[in-house]
Design a protein around this motif. Structure first.
Motif, short mmCIF file in Angstrom:
data_model
loop_
_atom_site.label_atom_id
_atom_site.label_comp_id
_atom_site.label_asym_id
_atom_site.label_seq_id
_atom_site.Cartn_x
_atom_site.Cartn_y
_atom_site.Cartn_z
N HIS A 34 29.75 71.68 -77.01
CA HIS A 34 30.46 70.46 -77.11
C HIS A 34 30.25 69.40 -78.05
N PRO A 35 31.39 68.57 -78.53
CA PRO A 35 31.11 67.92 -79.78
C PRO A 35 30.09 66.87 -79.74
N ASP A 36 29.56 66.33 -80.91
CA ASP A 36 28.76 65.31 -81.20
C ASP A 36 29.18 64.27 -80.23
N GLY A 37 28.14 63.37 -79.56
CA GLY A 37 28.34 62.30 -78.75
C GLY A 37 28.74 62.65 -77.30
N TYR A 38 28.80 64.03 -77.08
CA TYR A 38 29.10 64.46 -75.65
C TYR A 38 27.69 64.26 -74.85
N PRO A 39 27.90 63.82 -73.54
CA PRO A 39 26.67 63.56 -72.87
C PRO A 39 25.71 64.66 -72.85
N PRO A 250 -0.96 74.42 -73.77
CA PRO A 250 -0.69 73.72 -72.35
C PRO A 250 -0.25 72.56 -72.34
N GLU A 251 -0.95 71.68 -73.09
CA GLU A 251 -0.78 70.22 -73.32
C GLU A 251 0.81 70.14 -73.88
N ASP A 252 1.07 70.70 -74.86
CA ASP A 252 2.46 70.69 -75.41
C ASP A 252 3.65 71.07 -74.32
N GLN A 253 3.18 72.37 -73.66
CA GLN A 253 4.07 72.79 -72.59
C GLN A 253 4.52 71.68 -71.76
N GLU A 254 3.45 71.00 -71.40
CA GLU A 254 3.67 69.61 -70.17
C GLU A 254 4.51 68.58 -71.03
N ILE A 255 4.37 68.53 -72.27
CA ILE A 255 5.33 67.43 -72.93
C ILE A 255 6.63 67.75 -73.03
N PHE A 256 6.97 69.10 -72.97
CA PHE A 256 8.22 69.48 -73.26
C PHE A 256 9.00 69.49 -71.91
N LYS A 257 8.00 70.04 -70.75
CA LYS A 257 8.75 69.92 -69.47
C LYS A 257 8.86 68.36 -68.96
N GLN A 258 8.00 67.56 -69.33
CA GLN A 258 8.12 66.13 -68.70
C GLN A 258 9.51 65.74 -69.84
N ALA A 259 9.55 65.82 -71.12
CA ALA A 259 10.57 65.28 -71.80
C ALA A 259 11.92 65.60 -71.45
N ALA A 260 12.02 67.09 -70.72
CA ALA A 260 13.34 67.76 -70.36
C ALA A 260 13.60 66.72 -69.01
N LYS A 261 12.46 66.73 -68.26
CA LYS A 261 12.83 66.00 -67.05
C LYS A 261 13.33 64.40 -67.41
N ASP A 262 12.76 63.75 -68.17
CA ASP A 262 13.14 62.51 -68.54
C ASP A 262 14.42 62.41 -69.12
N SER A 263 14.87 63.58 -69.71
CA SER A 263 16.28 63.50 -70.50
C SER A 263 17.27 63.58 -69.17
N VAL A 264 16.96 64.10 -68.01
CA VAL A 264 18.14 64.47 -67.23
C VAL A 264 18.53 62.86 -66.68
N ALA A 265 17.84 62.29 -66.58
CA ALA A 265 18.26 60.73 -65.98
C ALA A 265 19.19 60.04 -67.08
N LYS A 266 18.73 60.27 -68.48
CA LYS A 266 19.48 59.88 -69.43
C LYS A 266 21.01 60.43 -69.33
N GLN A 267 20.98 61.96 -69.27
CA GLN A 267 22.23 62.55 -69.45
C GLN A 267 23.08 62.08 -68.03
N ARG A 268 22.55 62.00 -67.14
CA ARG A 268 23.38 61.59 -65.86
C ARG A 268 24.03 60.31 -65.95
N GLU A 269 23.35 59.23 -66.56
CA GLU A 269 23.89 58.05 -66.84
C GLU A 269 24.99 57.88 -67.82
N LEU A 270 24.85 58.79 -68.86
CA LEU A 270 25.96 58.90 -70.04
C LEU A 270 27.12 59.70 -69.42
N TRP A 271 26.77 60.75 -68.60
CA TRP A 271 27.99 61.50 -67.92
C TRP A 271 28.84 60.63 -66.94
#
Length: 325
Positions: A34-39, A250-271
């Motif tokens: 998708h183009p830049d700016g897409y949710p 293991p610490e960075d894996q948790e950071i990546f998983k939590q960041a992905a989870k946190d990005s979902v709420a942001k994406q849904r709002e934008l969507w």
């Protein structure tokens, strides 16, 4: 003079450490059609901001939007082979390699976007995520892609009878091909980037997608009849190459998983905001939106379920999804 020499030595040492820190940064690549700016693009960018912040700059993300690295089929292979580390892609193209993705791709399975959220945020979503690992991928998040509906250049669609003989582009998924066939129309799988010209030149009559894609890809310019049948509410998936994920601490894996989870709420709002905006844009441009008799479409789907929901695992998943209130 001695103080000056010490001061200069300190600056040199600090500069050396800064260069070392910069050199140690790992830059990951992620693709989106998708183009830049897409949710979805903005959701992945937000994930990138979070991992950069939470790893103190040790990881950064470059997001290649607008199919710069290729269409979805190509980038799926790139992320599985490790050419790129991350990819936001529709779930349907995985139907052949991750059988559990068949379930959310089934037509008229989800009653609403809220129902889909409850399913994908719960144990069924976790089951689907785990199923990606044998394919060499880690599913980090599911993003919203709204409800997909049919649109065409030929005529308004008010019932299944109006679908007869029309040619529709679909994503590269056997379920989507069979769904269109069950409605008496003809399916043509093709890359997203070829849809506009194919409608314009008459290779196909139309396609099926959500309002933001119908808007941002300018398909409303060449196919003004949009039928709000909402046949699928198919979430997108944000995946990472498993070998790259396994290299993280293991610490960075948790950071990546939590960041992905946190990005979902942001994406849904934008969507949600983008859906409302895109509908206004296409209506103002002359798109004719109809609401067909959905029950007729639902009734036509039995052969699709009979063909694709064949083993006990998938049958139970379908029943579990339908039981979620």
């Amino acid at each position: 003079m001695l103080h000056i020499a010490k001061f200069l030595t300190g600056i040199a040492l600090a500069s050396s450490l800064m260069v070392g820190a910069a050199a140690a940064q790992t830059v990951l690549k992620s693709s989106d059609t998708h183009p830049d700016g897409y949710p979805t693009v903005e959701g992945v960018k937000y994930f990138g901001e979070l991992i950069k912040e939470r790893t103190k700059g040790r990881y950064a993300l470059e997001v290649y939007h607008s199919a710069q690295l290729g269409e979805e089929k190509d980038t799926i292979e790139q992320v599985r082979s490790g050419v790129i580390e991350l990819n936001r892609v529709s779930m349907a193209p995985f139907n052949g390699t991750v059988k559990e993705t068949i379930v959310p791709a089934l037509p008229y399975l989800f009653r609403s976007e809220d129902h889909m959220h409850k399913v994908m945020d719960g144990p069924i979503g976790d089951q689907i995520k785990k199923a990606f690992e044998p394919a060499g991928l880690v599913a980090l998040a599911f993003y919203d892609a709204g409800a997909r509906s049919f649109y065409n250049k030929t005529k308004p669609i008010n019932s299944v009878a109006d679908m007869q003989g029309l040619k529709f582009r679909v994503i590269q998924s056997d379920i989507f091909v069979d769904m269109v066939a069950a409605l008496g129309a003809n399916a043509t799988p093709m890359p997203y980037g070829e849809v506009y010209s194919s409608i314009e030149t008459g290779v196909i009559d139309g396609a099926e997608n959500n309002f933001p894609s119908y808007d941002t890809a300018k398909h409303f310019e060449v196919a003004k009849n949009y039928a709000l049948d909402e046949h699928t509410i198919l979430p997108e998936v944000f995946v990472m190459n498993k070998a790259a994920f396994d290299k993280l601490t293991p610490e960075d894996q948790e950071i990546f998983k939590q960041a992905a989870k946190d990005s979902v709420a942001k994406q849904r709002e934008l969507w949600a905001a983008k859906v409302a905006e895109s509908r206004k844009i296409v209506e103002a441009a002359g798109a004719q939106i109809t609401t067909p008799d959905k029950q007729g479409f639902i009734d036509a789907m039995k052969p699709v379920y009979d063909k694709h929901v064949t083993d006990e695992v998938l049958k139970k998943m379908v029943a579990d999804v339908q039981a979620v209130q």
